[in-house]
Design a protein around this motif. Structure first.
Motif, short mmCIF file in Angstrom:
data_model
loop_
_atom_site.label_atom_id
_atom_site.label_comp_id
_atom_site.label_asym_id
_atom_site.label_seq_id
_atom_site.Cartn_x
_atom_site.Cartn_y
_atom_site.Cartn_z
N THR A 233 0.52 -1.26 -0.04
CA THR A 233 -0.11 -0.05 0.05
C THR A 233 0.84 1.37 0.08
O THR A 233 0.64 2.16 -0.89
CB THR A 233 -1.00 0.11 1.30
N VAL A 234 1.68 1.36 0.84
CA VAL A 234 2.64 2.54 0.94
C VAL A 234 3.47 2.70 -0.24
O VAL A 234 3.53 3.77 -0.80
CB VAL A 234 3.45 2.39 2.40
N GLY A 235 4.18 1.51 -0.70
CA GLY A 235 5.00 1.44 -1.67
C GLY A 235 4.46 1.87 -2.94
O GLY A 235 4.81 2.69 -3.91
N ALA A 236 3.34 1.28 -3.25
CA ALA A 236 2.51 1.77 -4.49
C ALA A 236 2.00 3.12 -4.58
O ALA A 236 2.26 3.73 -5.49
CB ALA A 236 1.35 0.72 -4.69
N THR A 237 1.80 3.62 -3.48
CA THR A 237 1.13 5.26 -3.27
C THR A 237 2.25 5.92 -3.38
O THR A 237 2.32 6.99 -4.29
CB THR A 237 0.59 5.24 -1.93
N TRP A 238 3.44 5.75 -3.04
CA TRP A 238 4.66 6.42 -3.23
C TRP A 238 5.13 6.61 -4.58
O TRP A 238 5.42 7.59 -5.21
CB TRP A 238 6.05 5.98 -2.17
N TYR A 239 5.25 5.35 -5.08
CA TYR A 239 5.75 5.24 -6.45
C TYR A 239 4.77 6.03 -7.53
O TYR A 239 5.48 6.45 -8.69
CB TYR A 239 5.98 3.75 -6.95
N ALA A 240 3.34 5.88 -7.26
CA ALA A 240 2.49 6.45 -8.06
C ALA A 240 2.53 7.83 -8.04
O ALA A 240 2.72 8.58 -8.94
CB ALA A 240 0.92 5.97 -7.62
N GLY A 241 3.00 8.42 -6.73
CA GLY A 241 3.31 9.93 -6.81
C GLY A 241 4.59 10.27 -7.49
O GLY A 241 4.64 11.35 -8.37
#
Length: 239
Positions: A219-227
């Motif tokens: 969750t955190v990794g996907a959100t950060w990378y999307a940003g």
């Protein structure tokens, strides 16, 4: 990390006529099946477990996640309208976090709530089955939304890739290859359900501590990378 205007636009995109119609199909089908099963077989804990695990968690939650996650940003990137949003004085990670919140809210509303209702219809929450699978649906909604939001950011074929992951990887490979089950949001979510209902009804290939870690990391990794990808997209538009 939340922008009301971005949220309003995202809700409008995700809950447009075509997508909204699709979103109602699976929850409606689950409730209809649950009513029919209860009417013909009565309250049965095992039947409730099988239906919620096999349909709600394995099919409905990931598919709703695909629709909500990719739909929160994918269409804007495809038609180029994302440029107008990026031109506003809003931080890129704020845009992503807002869209993620919307995707999670929609996924939970169209998967976790129907799962809870279906569970009470099927066996009145006997053995805590309704609550167990609702918790699994809630946390699965978060991880799926983040994953599919990222897919919508990096690929024009996000829906296809999401369907392949949900139906082929988790559905087919997950049932045939033990190693594949470890890399499955479905199994991570079931670990939470197993903690509530017990191993007698819920079976997960992943232990609870590992499941919590993996859900958090994804969750955190996907959100950060999307940003990060959205920031790069903005820079590309300026060049």
């Amino acid at each position: 990390m939340y922008h009301p205007t971005v949220a309003k636009l995202t809700y409008r995109a995700v809950l447009g006529r075509r997508r909204a119609a699709i979103l109602f199909i699976l929850p409606g089908l689950l409730l209809l099946i649950s009513i029919a099963v209860r009417a013909f077989q009565g309250a049965d804990d095992q039947v409730a477990n099988d239906l919620l695990a096999g349909f709600a968690i394995a099919t409905m939650v990931p598919l709703v996640g695909v629709i909500a996650g990719t739909g929160s940003i994918g269409p804007e990137i495809d038609d180029g309208s994302i440029v107008y949003l990026l031109a506003k004085p809003v931080k890129r990670h704020t845009i992503i976090c807002t869209k993620l919140i919307v995707a999670i809210a929609v996924t939970m509303a169209f998967s976790a709530i129907p799962t809870l209702i279906a569970g009470f219809i099927l066996n009145g929450n006997g053995q805590q089955i309704a609550i167990a699978y609702t918790v699994a649906a809630l946390f699965g909604s978060i991880a799926y939304s983040a994953m599919f939001l990222l897919l919508g950011t990096v690929s024009r074929h996000a829906v296809i890739i999401g369907l392949i992951y949900a139906l082929v990887w988790e559905g087919i490979f997950g049932s045939l290859v033990s190693g594949a089950r470890t890399l499955s949001v479905q199994q991570w979510s079931l670990a939470l359900a197993e903690k509530i209902a017990g191993e007698g009804f819920v079976g997960s290939a992943v232990g609870l501590p590992l499941a919590v870690v993996l859900l958090s990391v994804v969750t955190v990794g996907a959100t950060w990378y999307a940003g990060q990808k959205l920031r790069v997209l903005k820079l590309a538009g300026e060049e």
